[in-house]
Design a protein around this motif. Sequence first.
Motif, PDB file in Angstrom:
ATOM      1  N   THR A 199     -55.853 -66.519  -3.503  1.00 29.27           N
ATOM      2  CA  THR A 199     -56.779 -66.622  -2.489  1.00 29.27           C
ATOM      3  C   THR A 199     -57.352 -65.439  -2.013  1.00 29.27           C
ATOM      4  OG1 THR A 199     -56.029 -69.027  -2.207  1.00 29.27           O
ATOM      5  CG2 THR A 199     -57.657 -67.889  -0.400  1.00 29.27           C
ATOM      6  N   ALA A 200     -56.427 -64.483  -1.698  1.00 29.67           N
ATOM      7  CA  ALA A 200     -56.679 -63.071  -0.724  1.00 29.67           C
ATOM      8  C   ALA A 200     -56.948 -62.344  -1.719  1.00 29.67           C
ATOM      9  CB  ALA A 200     -55.544 -63.001   0.100  1.00 29.67           C
ATOM     10  N   GLU A 201     -56.583 -62.219  -3.084  1.00 26.35           N
ATOM     11  CA  GLU A 201     -56.624 -61.280  -4.164  1.00 26.35           C
ATOM     12  C   GLU A 201     -58.171 -60.637  -4.181  1.00 26.35           C
ATOM     13  OE1 GLU A 201     -55.908 -58.298  -6.409  1.00 26.35           O
ATOM     14  OE2 GLU A 201     -54.344 -59.385  -5.959  1.00 26.35           O
ATOM     15  N   PRO A 202     -58.289 -59.265  -3.951  1.00 23.16           N
ATOM     16  CA  PRO A 202     -59.872 -58.686  -4.064  1.00 23.16           C
ATOM     17  C   PRO A 202     -60.121 -58.414  -5.442  1.00 23.16           C
ATOM     18  CG  PRO A 202     -58.063 -57.100  -3.611  1.00 23.16           C
ATOM     19  CD  PRO A 202     -57.254 -58.295  -3.673  1.00 23.16           C
ATOM     20  N   PRO A 225     -49.499 -79.858 -11.827  1.00 25.64           N
ATOM     21  CA  PRO A 225     -50.015 -81.269 -12.222  1.00 25.64           C
ATOM     22  C   PRO A 225     -51.515 -81.163 -12.111  1.00 25.64           C
ATOM     23  CG  PRO A 225     -48.421 -81.406 -10.428  1.00 25.64           C
ATOM     24  CD  PRO A 225     -48.789 -79.686 -10.803  1.00 25.64           C
ATOM     25  N   ARG A 226     -52.191 -82.172 -12.869  1.00 26.33           N
ATOM     26  CA  ARG A 226     -53.592 -82.171 -12.781  1.00 26.33           C
ATOM     27  C   ARG A 226     -54.331 -82.312 -11.517  1.00 26.33           C
ATOM     28  NH1 ARG A 226     -55.908 -86.654 -16.987  1.00 26.33           N
ATOM     29  NH2 ARG A 226     -57.866 -85.590 -17.327  1.00 26.33           N
ATOM     30  N   ALA A 227     -53.780 -83.022 -10.618  1.00 26.61           N
ATOM     31  CA  ALA A 227     -54.399 -83.191  -9.263  1.00 26.61           C
ATOM     32  C   ALA A 227     -54.513 -81.801  -8.482  1.00 26.61           C
ATOM     33  CB  ALA A 227     -53.706 -84.306  -8.586  1.00 26.61           C
ATOM     34  N   GLU A 228     -53.616 -80.935  -8.978  1.00 28.57           N
ATOM     35  CA  GLU A 228     -53.682 -79.521  -8.377  1.00 28.57           C
ATOM     36  C   GLU A 228     -54.296 -78.211  -8.730  1.00 28.57           C
ATOM     37  OE1 GLU A 228     -49.620 -78.089  -7.407  1.00 28.57           O
ATOM     38  OE2 GLU A 228     -48.924 -80.364  -7.146  1.00 28.57           O
ATOM     39  N   ARG A 229     -55.025 -78.810 -10.020  1.00 30.45           N
ATOM     40  CA  ARG A 229     -55.638 -77.673 -10.849  1.00 30.45           C
ATOM     41  C   ARG A 229     -57.133 -77.309 -10.054  1.00 30.45           C
ATOM     42  NH1 ARG A 229     -54.506 -80.517 -16.249  1.00 30.45           N
ATOM     43  NH2 ARG A 229     -52.589 -80.183 -16.519  1.00 30.45           N
ATOM     44  N   ASP A 230     -57.805 -78.139  -9.630  1.00 23.82           N
ATOM     45  CA  ASP A 230     -58.880 -78.047  -8.954  1.00 23.82           C
ATOM     46  C   ASP A 230     -58.788 -77.208  -7.566  1.00 23.82           C
ATOM     47  OD1 ASP A 230     -60.696 -79.200 -10.730  1.00 23.82           O
ATOM     48  OD2 ASP A 230     -61.113 -80.965  -9.547  1.00 23.82           O
ATOM     49  N   THR A 231     -57.883 -77.075  -6.996  1.00 29.65           N
ATOM     50  CA  THR A 231     -57.434 -76.319  -5.760  1.00 29.65           C
ATOM     51  C   THR A 231     -57.537 -75.022  -6.359  1.00 29.65           C
ATOM     52  OG1 THR A 231     -56.377 -78.223  -4.767  1.00 29.65           O
ATOM     53  CG2 THR A 231     -55.758 -76.031  -4.057  1.00 29.65           C
ATOM     54  N   TRP A 232     -56.642 -74.546  -7.195  1.00 30.75           N
ATOM     55  CA  TRP A 232     -56.550 -73.336  -7.822  1.00 30.75           C
ATOM     56  C   TRP A 232     -57.861 -72.633  -8.411  1.00 30.75           C
ATOM     57  CZ3 TRP A 232     -51.956 -70.383  -8.144  1.00 30.75           C
ATOM     58  CH2 TRP A 232     -50.713 -70.685  -7.699  1.00 30.75           C
ATOM     59  N   VAL A 233     -58.476 -73.612  -9.071  1.00 23.74           N
ATOM     60  CA  VAL A 233     -59.682 -73.140  -9.474  1.00 23.74           C
ATOM     61  C   VAL A 233     -60.680 -72.568  -8.535  1.00 23.74           C
ATOM     62  CG1 VAL A 233     -61.689 -73.924 -10.967  1.00 23.74           C
ATOM     63  CG2 VAL A 233     -59.456 -74.087 -11.912  1.00 23.74           C
ATOM     64  N   ARG A 234     -60.815 -73.320  -7.410  1.00 25.71           N
ATOM     65  CA  ARG A 234     -61.864 -73.388  -6.226  1.00 25.71           C
ATOM     66  C   ARG A 234     -61.427 -71.959  -5.550  1.00 25.71           C
ATOM     67  NH1 ARG A 234     -61.506 -78.858  -5.282  1.00 25.71           N
ATOM     68  NH2 ARG A 234     -59.922 -78.316  -3.751  1.00 25.71           N
ATOM     69  N   VAL A 235     -60.309 -71.475  -5.416  1.00 26.31           N
ATOM     70  CA  VAL A 235     -59.937 -70.275  -4.854  1.00 26.31           C
ATOM     71  C   VAL A 235     -60.714 -69.029  -5.276  1.00 26.31           C
ATOM     72  CG1 VAL A 235     -58.019 -71.247  -3.868  1.00 26.31           C
ATOM     73  CG2 VAL A 235     -57.748 -69.691  -5.692  1.00 26.31           C
ATOM     74  N   LEU A 236     -60.995 -69.120  -6.744  1.00 23.11           N
ATOM     75  CA  LEU A 236     -61.423 -68.057  -7.479  1.00 23.11           C
ATOM     76  C   LEU A 236     -63.031 -67.802  -7.043  1.00 23.11           C
ATOM     77  CD1 LEU A 236     -60.288 -68.817 -11.034  1.00 23.11           C
ATOM     78  CD2 LEU A 236     -59.352 -67.096  -9.623  1.00 23.11           C
ATOM     79  N   PRO A 237     -63.449 -66.481  -7.059  1.00 22.52           N
ATOM     80  CA  PRO A 237     -64.915 -66.079  -6.918  1.00 22.52           C
ATOM     81  C   PRO A 237     -65.608 -66.833  -7.917  1.00 22.52           C
ATOM     82  CG  PRO A 237     -63.497 -64.041  -6.675  1.00 22.52           C
ATOM     83  CD  PRO A 237     -62.698 -65.258  -7.281  1.00 22.52           C
ATOM     84  N   PRO A 238     -66.788 -67.369  -7.635  1.00 16.47           N
ATOM     85  CA  PRO A 238     -67.698 -67.875  -8.617  1.00 16.47           C
ATOM     86  C   PRO A 238     -67.965 -67.273  -9.935  1.00 16.47           C
ATOM     87  CG  PRO A 238     -68.540 -68.302  -6.466  1.00 16.47           C
ATOM     88  CD  PRO A 238     -67.315 -67.377  -6.247  1.00 16.47           C
ATOM     89  N   ALA A 239     -68.102 -65.718  -9.591  1.00 17.24           N
ATOM     90  CA  ALA A 239     -68.292 -65.153 -10.601  1.00 17.24           C
ATOM     91  C   ALA A 239     -67.151 -64.899 -11.820  1.00 17.24           C
ATOM     92  CB  ALA A 239     -68.549 -63.605 -10.336  1.00 17.24           C
ATOM     93  N   VAL A 240     -65.802 -65.331 -11.525  1.00 20.29           N
ATOM     94  CA  VAL A 240     -64.765 -65.482 -12.660  1.00 20.29           C
ATOM     95  C   VAL A 240     -64.303 -66.593 -12.539  1.00 20.29           C
ATOM     96  CG1 VAL A 240     -64.306 -63.086 -12.184  1.00 20.29           C
ATOM     97  CG2 VAL A 240     -63.114 -64.779 -10.692  1.00 20.29           C
ATOM     98  N   ARG A 241     -64.991 -67.679 -12.215  1.00 17.85           N
ATOM     99  CA  ARG A 241     -64.403 -69.207 -12.222  1.00 17.85           C
ATOM    100  C   ARG A 241     -64.518 -69.888 -13.480  1.00 17.85           C
ATOM    101  NH1 ARG A 241     -66.802 -71.956  -7.220  1.00 17.85           N
ATOM    102  NH2 ARG A 241     -65.475 -70.340  -6.258  1.00 17.85           N
ATOM    103  N   GLY A 242     -65.457 -69.440 -14.150  1.00 18.21           N
ATOM    104  CA  GLY A 242     -65.848 -70.240 -15.489  1.00 18.21           C
ATOM    105  C   GLY A 242     -64.810 -70.338 -16.679  1.00 18.21           C
ATOM    106  N   PHE A 243     -64.020 -69.410 -16.801  1.00 17.53           N
ATOM    107  CA  PHE A 243     -62.829 -69.664 -17.745  1.00 17.53           C
ATOM    108  C   PHE A 243     -61.922 -70.685 -17.194  1.00 17.53           C
ATOM    109  CE2 PHE A 243     -58.485 -68.690 -18.904  1.00 17.53           C
ATOM    110  CZ  PHE A 243     -58.523 -69.090 -20.394  1.00 17.53           C
TER     111      PHE A 243
END
Length: 171
Positions: A63-66, A83-101
């Motif tokens: 989350t804090a990684e620049p 677990p599947r339920a936790e994946r979105d939490t991790w994806v959402r912390v990424l900056p939008p520019a690198v979130r696609g993958f």
Amino acid sequence: MERRRTMPDAEPPPPALRQALKELEERLGRSLTDASDGHARWELYRAALGSAAARPALLAAVTAEPDGALASGVVGEVLERLPRAERDTWVRVLPPAVRGFSERRARELAALEDLRTGALAPDRVPELVDGWSDWLQLRVAGEVRDATALRAVAASGRTKRIRRTATEALG
């Protein structure tokens, strides 16, 4: 033996990242040589991937990684271990520019799990397979046992390797 030279990043890590790195070091029992070095942080993150106890601190670090590419790499590695339920939490912390993958990988992991459990009907595979990445097509060919799904991947897989793997799985 050649010593690896590291180039420190331009900026020292922000306070939130320093705190998360300190927590990771404590949970893993290992020290980070240079917190401003992205390569050194990657090594610490990789060590944390295998430790469920370290995941909260790893999430805080991501989350804090620049360095967006570094954060994306960590999330890409951790998704399959979550677990599947936790994946979105991790994806959402990424900056939008690198979130696609990571968004795509999370969706594809869900599709793979749904095929394994029967939540995704195998007869839907022919209409979906063209939209899947090579990674997902190969995973389906190698891990799913349903003949309908395997026939669809054997017929429409993007590469010879994918089609061959699915055909071999059919027996």
